[in-house]
Design a protein around this motif. Structure first.
Motif, PDB file in Angstrom:
ATOM      1  N   ALA A 167      -1.585  22.590   6.928  1.00 26.73           N
ATOM      2  CA  ALA A 167      -1.499  21.317   6.202  1.00 26.73           C
ATOM      3  C   ALA A 167      -1.536  21.582   4.702  1.00 26.73           C
ATOM      4  CB  ALA A 167      -2.647  20.399   6.599  1.00 26.73           C
ATOM      5  N   PRO A 168      -0.531  21.139   3.952  1.00 24.32           N
ATOM      6  CA  PRO A 168      -0.536  21.381   2.500  1.00 24.32           C
ATOM      7  C   PRO A 168      -1.487  20.451   1.744  1.00 24.32           C
ATOM      8  CG  PRO A 168       1.443  20.198   3.143  1.00 24.32           C
ATOM      9  CD  PRO A 168       0.717  20.499   4.411  1.00 24.32           C
ATOM     10  N   ILE A 169      -1.816  19.272   2.320  1.00 27.13           N
ATOM     11  CA  ILE A 169      -2.726  18.320   1.683  1.00 27.13           C
ATOM     12  C   ILE A 169      -3.667  17.760   2.737  1.00 27.13           C
ATOM     13  CG2 ILE A 169      -1.073  17.648  -0.114  1.00 27.13           C
ATOM     14  CD1 ILE A 169      -0.552  15.097   1.527  1.00 27.13           C
ATOM     15  N   ALA A 170      -4.710  17.101   2.260  1.00 25.89           N
ATOM     16  CA  ALA A 170      -5.602  16.386   3.167  1.00 25.89           C
ATOM     17  C   ALA A 170      -5.039  14.993   3.420  1.00 25.89           C
ATOM     18  CB  ALA A 170      -7.000  16.285   2.564  1.00 25.89           C
ATOM     19  N   GLY A 171      -5.133  14.544   4.648  1.00 24.04           N
ATOM     20  CA  GLY A 171      -4.610  13.227   4.975  1.00 24.04           C
ATOM     21  C   GLY A 171      -4.550  13.013   6.478  1.00 24.04           C
ATOM     22  N   ARG A 172      -3.782  11.997   6.854  1.00 24.15           N
ATOM     23  CA  ARG A 172      -3.634  11.650   8.263  1.00 24.15           C
ATOM     24  C   ARG A 172      -2.281  12.118   8.765  1.00 24.15           C
ATOM     25  NH1 ARG A 172      -6.209   8.009  11.406  1.00 24.15           N
ATOM     26  NH2 ARG A 172      -7.206   7.054   9.582  1.00 24.15           N
ATOM     27  N   VAL A 173      -2.294  12.805   9.915  1.00 25.54           N
ATOM     28  CA  VAL A 173      -1.063  13.298  10.520  1.00 25.54           C
ATOM     29  C   VAL A 173      -0.428  12.179  11.334  1.00 25.54           C
ATOM     30  CG1 VAL A 173      -0.015  15.080  11.963  1.00 25.54           C
ATOM     31  CG2 VAL A 173      -2.060  15.593  10.629  1.00 25.54           C
ATOM     32  N   GLY A 174       0.880  12.027  11.207  1.00 24.71           N
ATOM     33  CA  GLY A 174       1.592  11.013  11.968  1.00 24.71           C
ATOM     34  C   GLY A 174       1.992  11.510  13.352  1.00 24.71           C
ATOM     35  N   VAL A 188       0.851  -1.189   0.000  1.00 19.16           N
ATOM     36  CA  VAL A 188       0.000   0.000   0.000  1.00 19.16           C
ATOM     37  C   VAL A 188       0.887   1.240   0.000  1.00 19.16           C
ATOM     38  CG1 VAL A 188      -1.830   1.222   1.201  1.00 19.16           C
ATOM     39  CG2 VAL A 188      -1.768  -1.274   1.254  1.00 19.16           C
ATOM     40  N   THR A 189       0.580   2.170  -0.903  1.00 19.87           N
ATOM     41  CA  THR A 189       1.388   3.379  -1.071  1.00 19.87           C
ATOM     42  C   THR A 189       0.474   4.597  -1.057  1.00 19.87           C
ATOM     43  OG1 THR A 189       2.937   2.139  -2.446  1.00 19.87           O
ATOM     44  CG2 THR A 189       3.100   4.538  -2.506  1.00 19.87           C
ATOM     45  N   ALA A 190       0.807   5.580  -0.232  1.00 25.97           N
ATOM     46  CA  ALA A 190       0.026   6.813  -0.200  1.00 25.97           C
ATOM     47  C   ALA A 190       0.224   7.593  -1.494  1.00 25.97           C
ATOM     48  CB  ALA A 190       0.450   7.663   0.998  1.00 25.97           C
ATOM     49  N   LEU A 191      -0.851   8.242  -1.967  1.00 25.62           N
ATOM     50  CA  LEU A 191      -0.728   9.041  -3.183  1.00 25.62           C
ATOM     51  C   LEU A 191       0.226  10.200  -2.973  1.00 25.62           C
ATOM     52  CD1 LEU A 191      -4.355   9.244  -4.635  1.00 25.62           C
ATOM     53  CD2 LEU A 191      -2.473   7.762  -5.310  1.00 25.62           C
ATOM     54  N   ASN A 192       0.220  10.780  -1.787  1.00 25.83           N
ATOM     55  CA  ASN A 192       1.130  11.879  -1.449  1.00 25.83           C
ATOM     56  C   ASN A 192       1.595  11.710  -0.007  1.00 25.83           C
ATOM     57  OD1 ASN A 192       0.990  13.790  -3.862  1.00 25.83           O
ATOM     58  ND2 ASN A 192      -1.180  13.576  -3.355  1.00 25.83           N
ATOM     59  N   THR A 193       2.874  11.957   0.204  1.00 30.22           N
ATOM     60  CA  THR A 193       3.459  11.937   1.549  1.00 30.22           C
ATOM     61  C   THR A 193       4.227  13.233   1.745  1.00 30.22           C
ATOM     62  OG1 THR A 193       3.653   9.528   1.506  1.00 30.22           O
ATOM     63  CG2 THR A 193       4.964  10.706   3.139  1.00 30.22           C
ATOM     64  N   LEU A 246       8.150  18.634  11.514  1.00 28.17           N
ATOM     65  CA  LEU A 246       7.169  18.676  12.589  1.00 28.17           C
ATOM     66  C   LEU A 246       6.358  17.375  12.645  1.00 28.17           C
ATOM     67  CD1 LEU A 246       5.628  20.255  14.794  1.00 28.17           C
ATOM     68  CD2 LEU A 246       4.169  21.164  12.977  1.00 28.17           C
ATOM     69  N   ALA A 247       5.917  16.885  11.503  1.00 26.55           N
ATOM     70  CA  ALA A 247       5.132  15.654  11.406  1.00 26.55           C
ATOM     71  C   ALA A 247       5.067  15.255   9.941  1.00 26.55           C
ATOM     72  CB  ALA A 247       3.728  15.843  11.986  1.00 26.55           C
ATOM     73  N   VAL A 248       4.498  14.086   9.704  1.00 24.31           N
ATOM     74  CA  VAL A 248       4.314  13.584   8.339  1.00 24.31           C
ATOM     75  C   VAL A 248       2.821  13.444   8.073  1.00 24.31           C
ATOM     76  CG1 VAL A 248       4.764  11.696   6.733  1.00 24.31           C
ATOM     77  CG2 VAL A 248       6.508  12.365   8.380  1.00 24.31           C
ATOM     78  N   ILE A 249       2.391  13.921   6.911  1.00 18.63           N
ATOM     79  CA  ILE A 249       1.002  13.768   6.491  1.00 18.63           C
ATOM     80  C   ILE A 249       0.976  12.834   5.292  1.00 18.63           C
ATOM     81  CG2 ILE A 249      -1.063  14.918   5.630  1.00 18.63           C
ATOM     82  CD1 ILE A 249      -0.209  17.427   7.031  1.00 18.63           C
ATOM     83  N   THR A 250       0.151  11.795   5.362  1.00 16.74           N
ATOM     84  CA  THR A 250      -0.010  10.858   4.252  1.00 16.74           C
ATOM     85  C   THR A 250      -1.442  10.947   3.744  1.00 16.74           C
ATOM     86  OG1 THR A 250      -0.504   9.082   5.821  1.00 16.74           O
ATOM     87  CG2 THR A 250       1.766   9.267   5.043  1.00 16.74           C
ATOM     88  N   GLN A 251      -1.563  11.056   2.439  1.00 18.66           N
ATOM     89  CA  GLN A 251      -2.887  11.085   1.834  1.00 18.66           C
ATOM     90  C   GLN A 251      -3.378   9.657   1.670  1.00 18.66           C
ATOM     91  OE1 GLN A 251      -3.104  13.205  -1.847  1.00 18.66           O
ATOM     92  NE2 GLN A 251      -5.240  12.686  -2.219  1.00 18.66           N
ATOM     93  N   THR A 252      -4.457   9.313   2.350  1.00 23.66           N
ATOM     94  CA  THR A 252      -4.966   7.940   2.367  1.00 23.66           C
ATOM     95  C   THR A 252      -6.307   7.781   1.661  1.00 23.66           C
ATOM     96  OG1 THR A 252      -5.987   8.368   4.524  1.00 23.66           O
ATOM     97  CG2 THR A 252      -3.768   7.438   4.528  1.00 23.66           C
TER      98      THR A 252
END
Length: 435
Positions: free
Chosen positions: A209-216, A91-96, A234-240
């Motif tokens: 947040a530059p994109i919508a997604g889940r914050v790590g 599984v790969t996020a569209l944007n990280t 600061l954190a990682v956001i992955t688009q899921t």
């Protein structure tokens, strides 16, 4: 001397007696434990009696040819076979996105919770804005100062133009005034850019947040000094939503998949869990790589899933079942009936109701439960599922359970887990009685 000879003779006699006694003991033990011919015969008769009835005949189907062999059979049928290809996928996020500060300063506030879903533009954290507010005020003051000088220079130009028309001043004086106006215009533009830059830096103190997604998980705490574009994020956001799964297929299976893909067909791709027991999401094949990996002989594919229920996580391992095609109107036989021998693939098919014959086969795709038969069987032919270990060409059989129903609808998941059918109770009972 005479006494010595008598003593020696007495000792020899005792030794002989002792030796004779030992030999007798050994002979007795051998006689007791040595197997006798009558024992063999009796044991053989008992063994034979254990496999015969009162009439002395062998029991049917077990150890002799006197009776039929109990078997369980099922018919071959005609149906549609969905052809799936199975592969391991990641599984790969569209944007990280690694969220970093674009300005330096003290981290004064954090607005997100770890693992929170955020939208693009949501406020995540804040850097101390006071230095950037002061820089903005300074830039605005310089701009105002130069705007006033520009306005004064423009008034002078208008005045000099009137005087020049009256031939009261030299042309050089007017040209100098106009040049000064142009100079102040450039200065004002530079000052305006400085103001805009100060405003931008002030805006950057609010990290969004530059994109919508889940914050790590959070990597920095309040009170830390951060630098612009620091290596520590600061954190990682992955688009899921949506999300992708990358998988590979061997090059010898590409013909069917590529033909369907290039025709514009939407190929369904199911994502199953790591144990390949539960489906987690259903998507479609989205794209493919432009070259085959020469080291593995495989081609990369990417499938996309809406993932509305968040069942797929980035870097998760899944089993991808790609529906490449559906074979229409093919002959299907239970996979449990397929046998493999030195002469190839075959089945035991009923020849009438009491005998079996060997049918050589050519087989196609299989899902573990059903197998596509390309040659050797026709719809309605009954094949032996259980009891094949004692069969041969022309063996007489007794059908203890003839399943006339259509086999389970094929799933066509190639390389998937075979669904082993449970032994029939009638066959089990028959075996117990025969034993």
């Amino acid at each position: 001397m005479v006494n010595q000879s008598m003593q020696s003779s007495s000792r020899n006699s005792r030794r002989w007696l002792l030796s004779l006694l030992v030999l007798l003991v050994i002979a007795g033990l051998c006689w007791k434990f040595w197997p006798a011919g009558s024992t063999h015969k009796e044991g053989g008769e008992k063994a034979a009696a254990g496999h015969t009835g009162r009439s002395g005949m062998m029991r049917p189907g077990f150890g002799g040819a006197a009776g039929p062999i109990p078997v369980r059979v099922a018919p071959a049928v005609t149906g549609d076979f969905p052809l799936y290809y199975k592969a391991l996928g990641t599984v790969t996020a569209l944007n990280t996105i690694n969220v970093r500060s674009r300005v330096g300063g003290e981290l004064v506030k954090i607005y997100f919770e770890e693992g929170q879903m955020v939208k693009a533009g949501d406020l995540l954290a804040e850097i101390d804005p006071r230095p950037y507010q002061n820089a903005l005020l300074q830039a605005e003051g310089t701009l105002l100062q130069n705007q006033a000088q520009l306005k004064n220079a423009q008034v002078d130009v208008e005045r000099y133009r009137g005087l020049y028309k009256e031939d009261s001043i030299a042309k050089q004086t007017l040209d100098t005034a106009e040049a000064q106006v142009g100079q102040f215009l450039g200065t004002v533009k530079t000052n305006q850019a400085a103001v805009n830059d100060a405003k931008l830096n002030l805006e950057f103190t609010k990290i969004r947040a530059p994109i919508a997604g889940r914050v790590g998980l959070r990597q920095l705490d309040v009170g830390n000094l951060v630098a612009a574009n620091d290596t520590t994020f600061l954190a990682v956001i992955t688009q899921t939503q949506p999300i992708s799964v990358v998988f590979t297929l061997p090059e010898n299976t590409l013909e069917t998949v590529l033909a369907r893909y290039h025709s514009g067909a939407k190929l369904p791709a199911e994502a199953w869990d790591r144990g390949d027991t539960k489906i987690q999401a259903t998507g479609v094949l989205q794209s493919l790589d432009n070259q085959i990996d020469v080291t593995t002989g495989t081609l990369k594919f990417k499938a996309r899933y809406e993932n509305r229920d968040q069942s797929l996580f980035p870097n998760q391992f899944v089993n991808v079942h790609l529906l490449a095609d559906t074979l229409k109107g093919v002959v299907l036989a239970p996979s449990a009936a397929i046998q493999f021998g030195t002469n190839g693939t075959f089945v035991y098919a009923l020849d009438g109701d009491k005998k079996v014959t060997i049918r050589q086969l050519k087989i196609g795709a299989s899902d573990g439960q059903n197998t596509v038969i390309t040659e050797g069987l026709a719809a309605g032919d009954r094949v032996v599922l259980e009891g094949t270990d004692r069969l041969k060409e022309g063996s007489e059989v007794e059908v203890v359970n003839d399943s006339q129903d259509v086999p389970t609808t094929p799933t066509g998941h190639l390389q998937g887990k075979s669904a082993a059918s449970a032994p029939d109770a009638a066959v089990t009972d028959k075996a117990k009685k025969g034993a």
